[in-house]
Each structure stands twice: as structure tokens, then as C-alpha cells.
Design a protein around this motif. Structure first.
Motif, short mmCIF file in Angstrom:
data_model
loop_
_atom_site.label_atom_id
_atom_site.label_comp_id
_atom_site.label_asym_id
_atom_site.label_seq_id
_atom_site.Cartn_x
_atom_site.Cartn_y
_atom_site.Cartn_z
N ALA A 215 -48.42 58.00 -20.55
CA ALA A 215 -46.97 57.84 -20.53
C ALA A 215 -46.43 58.28 -19.18
CB ALA A 215 -46.34 58.66 -21.65
N ARG A 216 -45.30 57.69 -18.81
CA ARG A 216 -44.60 58.16 -17.62
C ARG A 216 -43.75 59.38 -17.97
NH1 ARG A 216 -45.53 57.69 -12.65
NH2 ARG A 216 -45.80 59.87 -13.17
N PHE A 217 -42.96 59.24 -19.00
CA PHE A 217 -42.11 60.34 -19.46
C PHE A 217 -42.41 60.61 -20.94
CE2 PHE A 217 -39.66 58.06 -16.18
CZ PHE A 217 -39.53 59.08 -15.24
N ASP A 222 -41.38 64.11 -16.98
CA ASP A 222 -42.52 63.34 -16.50
C ASP A 222 -43.79 64.00 -17.02
OD1 ASP A 222 -44.65 62.30 -14.76
OD2 ASP A 222 -43.03 61.50 -13.54
N VAL A 223 -44.72 63.18 -17.47
CA VAL A 223 -45.99 63.71 -17.97
C VAL A 223 -46.70 64.55 -16.91
CG1 VAL A 223 -48.33 63.00 -18.64
CG2 VAL A 223 -46.34 62.02 -19.80
N ARG A 261 -41.94 54.25 -15.07
CA ARG A 261 -41.98 53.81 -16.46
C ARG A 261 -43.43 53.63 -16.89
NH1 ARG A 261 -39.46 49.23 -13.93
NH2 ARG A 261 -40.97 47.61 -13.37
N ASP A 262 -43.61 53.48 -18.21
CA ASP A 262 -44.93 53.15 -18.74
C ASP A 262 -45.33 51.75 -18.28
OD1 ASP A 262 -44.53 55.48 -20.11
OD2 ASP A 262 -44.77 54.60 -22.11
N ASN A 308 -50.43 62.85 -24.92
CA ASN A 308 -49.15 63.30 -25.47
C ASN A 308 -49.34 64.37 -26.54
OD1 ASN A 308 -47.87 61.54 -23.77
ND2 ASN A 308 -47.26 60.08 -25.35
N ALA A 309 -50.41 64.24 -27.32
CA ALA A 309 -50.69 65.26 -28.34
C ALA A 309 -51.01 66.60 -27.70
CB ALA A 309 -51.84 64.80 -29.23
#
Length: 433
Positions: A215-217, A222-223, A261-262, A308-309
């Protein structure tokens, strides 16, 4: 230093000698020069083209960074602009590098190809180039690891009327002939080039590989910012779960375009892009693909959700107040695996190969390479005294081949050189006594 100045040193039969010769004038080589100058160590940077040539000649027009500007931290020259969480475009990157070049003021001889490096019996090195020969006590190889573009042999069987480009030679949709475009490979370059073409209204076919995505955000940031707080970018290669195997990983695809963005290939498909699995063969004007599009898309999404997890777990562990996050759910799924595509019927007039590069260190005569031609080293220091590498992916950390980690790597290599010089001077003094 210009070529003319170097040539004037070759009037005698003895080759010009430097304590250190740095091969490559990109950000890695210039970073080494920064610390060598700081240490007062004489040296020469030899560049095949011109300094930071790759950034100027091997990036497409709409190219931008995929990491935020704050990660641009070349030695003595951090990003000082007003958009630290933005993503510099190509011209801004070049301006940043121009400032770094001016600040370092490295002793460079350009338009000079290093053709062989070999060690002599006395431990010094002979560096043979397209112009003159040099000797040095230490050699730092800063030529990167992306030397030879990968283009499959099947490319030789494509119709002559089809334009073929490797990703480093792609510039813009307008530079290609009218007609559909096949992009082969979905790593960072392939995914972004496919998007660039689709935005321009071109019909795009994409052969999807096994590259992961992120992911971007996520959850309000921001990741990259989350991962920095989690210490990921400080993790040395010997502590990574994959150990040195991480050096073979394909980069996650994401973009900094239009503020970041993604990149979601499934959404591209909804918008008209034709997705296929891995390109395997060409026979009688028909392209054949592996039936692995579904598994490749699912694997990329699994990586996306797994990253993300890990951020979710960090937020919970640290008690951080952040917006909620939800797992990614596919917005499109293939109805089935399409394994062939007729070239003429598809209207494809251009093919862009985005399947990477292989290293070529054949010009280095030293017993430091593994079976795949990759140098064995510890933080850039090899087992052969006086030979070092810099600027390779995961040389030490994730940022080793990027603007974010090169300063630490360069400082470490120069510290190793300084230590070796001190040992040599101590030994010489003992002999003299």
C-alpha cells in the motif's frame, strides 16, 4: 579531474597511482568520495559515462521516486525541500543530484570504461581502462548491480515490424508507434510503465510476474513512515528472515505519481488493461503465457495485506491512535486463465521488456564471487584485502541501494579502508625500525 588532466600524468612509463580508485560515478561512488575527502585519502572516481548518468538516461519522462523525499539522505546532503512526504519527479531528482555533485566535488575522470581490475603480487591493484592504466592500493566497486538487461531469446523471433524496448530505454507513450503495447513484467518499472501507457489512452497488455505489492498509504500515513517507525529500514541483512536471500527479492510495486497511490493491477483490468500470466513462448505469431495470473495476483495481494497486518500489530502494541484499517479485497478477478494471444489480431506494435537486469562483474579478476556471479562480502568488505563493493541491493540494509542507506554503507567502507591504511603504516614503521 578531466580526461585531459589524467592523460598528462601518463608521460612516464609508470601508471598513475592512487590510494583508492572508485569504479562508478553514481550516488554510491560519489558517497565514497565524500568520506574519502573527509578522511584526507587521495582517490580517483572513474565513470564510464558521466556522473549519475543512469538517473538522466535510463528513466522515463514521468518517472518519480516511489519512496518519500525525506528518505533522500545522501552524505552531507539531506533533502531540504518543502515537501518531505512528497515524491520528487525526474527533473527534481536530477536537480537534487546536481547539488550533491557540486557539494562533493569529487575527483572524477569520466567517459572512461574500466575493463579489468586485477591484484598484483605486492597487494596493489592494476585498473585497466579504455584510456589509460592506473594502480591503486584499494578499489571500491560502485557500479551497481544492474548491468545487463534481461531480454529472452524469444525476442529474436518477433516480427521485425514490432518495436522492442528494454525498460531503461522507454521514455513516453508518445515515443512509441501507434497501436497496442505489451509490457512484460510487473515489478516496479513494469507496473509503472503500464500505468503510464494506460493513462495516455494506449491499449495495454501486461504479462504479470511474481512481484509483490504494498500500500502507499495505510491507516492515515505513508506505509514507508510506518515501516520506518517499526525499525524495518534499520534491519541488517543478517537479521532478515530470508538472510541473504532477500537480495534476490523483486521490489514491491507502488507509485509516488500524483502525490502517491497504490498500484492495483486488478483495477487496471477494470479500466481496460488486458492481464495475462508469465510470458513463456512465441510460436507462429502467437504468444503463450503460463496459467498463473490468478496465483500471481493473489500472492501480490497477500503481501499487501501481510504488510498492513504488521502495521496493525505495531499500532496495537504501541497504543497508537490511528484511523481504522481493513484488508484489501479484490476489485476484479480473472474469469479464467488465458494462455495465448495472437500478435497480429491484438494490434500490438510495441513490446517493453521489464524483467530486470543481471550483474556483470566479469571484468574483476578476484576470487570473491559466488556461483551466480554475485560478490561475497560483509557490508561491502570482501575477503580479498583492498577490494570493496557499494551500492548493491541489501548490501547491509533495505536502503543500501537507495538514497536512504548509502551514506551509512559508504562511511563503513571508508572506515574499513582507513583501518587498513593504518595497519599498513604501522607495519611499515615496524619494518623501518
Amino acid at each position: 579531474m578531466s580526461n585531459s588532466n589524467v592523460m598528462t600524468q601518463t608521460g612516464s612509463n609508470q601508471a598513475p597511482h592512487y590510494t583508492v580508485i572508485v569504479v562508478g560515478g553514481g550516488q554510491a561512488g560519489l558517497s565514497i568520495s565524500f568520506y574519502l575527502k573527509e578522511a584526507g585519502i587521495d582517490h580517483l572516481v572513474i565513470e564510464k559515462h558521466t556522473v549519475t548518468h543512469t538517473w538522466r538516461s535510463q528513466r522515463w519522462d514521468a518517472f518519480c521516486l516511489v519512496t518519500p523525499n525525506w528518505q533522500c539522505a545522501l552524505p552531507g546532503y539531506p533533502y531540504r525541500g518543502d515537501d518531505p512526504h512528497g515524491f520528487m519527479k525526474k527533473d527534481e531528482i536530477i536537480a537534487y543530484l546536481d547539488g550533491f555533485i557540486e557539494m562533493v566535488d569529487a575527483p572524477v575522470v569520466d567517459h572512461t570504461e574500466v575493463r579489468r581490475v586485477r591484484r598484483q603480487h605486492d597487494g596493489s591493484y592494476v585498473v585497466s581502462t579504455s584510456n589509460v592504466e592506473f594502480t591503486a592500493d584499494h578499489v571500491v566497486v560502485a557500479s551497481g548491480g544492474y548491468h545487463t538487461p534481461i531480454v529472452p531469446r524469444m525476442a529474436e523471433r518477433l516480427p521485425h515490424g514490432i518495436v522492442q524496448l528494454q525498460s531503461s530505454h522507454y521514455r513516453s507513450p508518445q515515443s512509441l508507434p501507434e497501436g497496442a503495447v505489451l509490457v512484460v513484467g510487473s515489478g516496479q518499472s513494469g507496473a509503472q510503465i503500464a500505468e503510464d501507457l494506460q493513462i495516455a489512452g494506449r491499449k495495454v497488455y501486461l504479462a504479470v510476474g511474481e512481484a509483490p505489492r504494498c500500500a502507499r498509504f495505510y491507516r492515515g500515513r505513508d506505509v514507508v513512515d510506518w515501516l520506518a517507525d517499526m525499525g524495518y529500514y534499520e534491519m541488517p541483512v543478517d537479521q532478515h528472515p530470508l538472510r541473504e536471500g532477500v537480495r534476490d527479492n523483486t521490489n514491491h510495486y507502488v507509485t509516488g505519481r500524483d502525490g502517491g497511490r497504490d498500484i492495483d493491477l486488478r483495477r487496471f483490468a477494470l479500466e481496460g488493461m488486458e492481464l495475462y500470466g508469465r510470458l513463456d513462448d512465441l510460436r507462429d505469431g502467437v504468444l503463450y503465457f503460463a496459467p498463473n495470473l490468478t496465483s500471481n495476483l493473489e500472492s501480490a495481494d497477500d503481501t499487501y495485506n501481510r504488510i498492513n497486518a504488521s502495521i496493525d500489530a505495531f499500532i496495537d502494541r504501541e497504543g497508537i491512535d490511528a484511523p481504522p484499517g481493513v484488508p484489501y479485497e479484490p476489485v476484479w478477478k480473472p474469469e479464467g486463465e488465458r494462455t495465448s494471444l495472437d500478435l497480429a489480431a491484438s494490434g500490438i506494435t510495441s513490446i517493453i521488456w521489464c524483467i530486470g537486469f543481471t550483474p556483470d562483474f566479469s571484468w574483476i579478476d578476484a576470487p570473491v564471487f559466488n556461483g551466480r556471479g554475485y560478490p561475497a562480502h560483509v557490508r561491502g568488505v570482501t575477503s580479498q584485502a583492498g577490494l570493496y563493493f557499494i551500492g548493491l541491493p541489501w548490501l547491509h540494509t533495505w536502503g543500501s541501494g537507495r538514497f536512504s542507506g548509502i551514506a551509512r554503507d559508504a562511511a563503513h567502507v571508508v572506515d574499513a579502508i582507513r583501518a587498513a591504511i593504518d595497519v599498513s603504516r604501522t607495519a611499515s614503521a615496524s619494518l623501518a625500525a
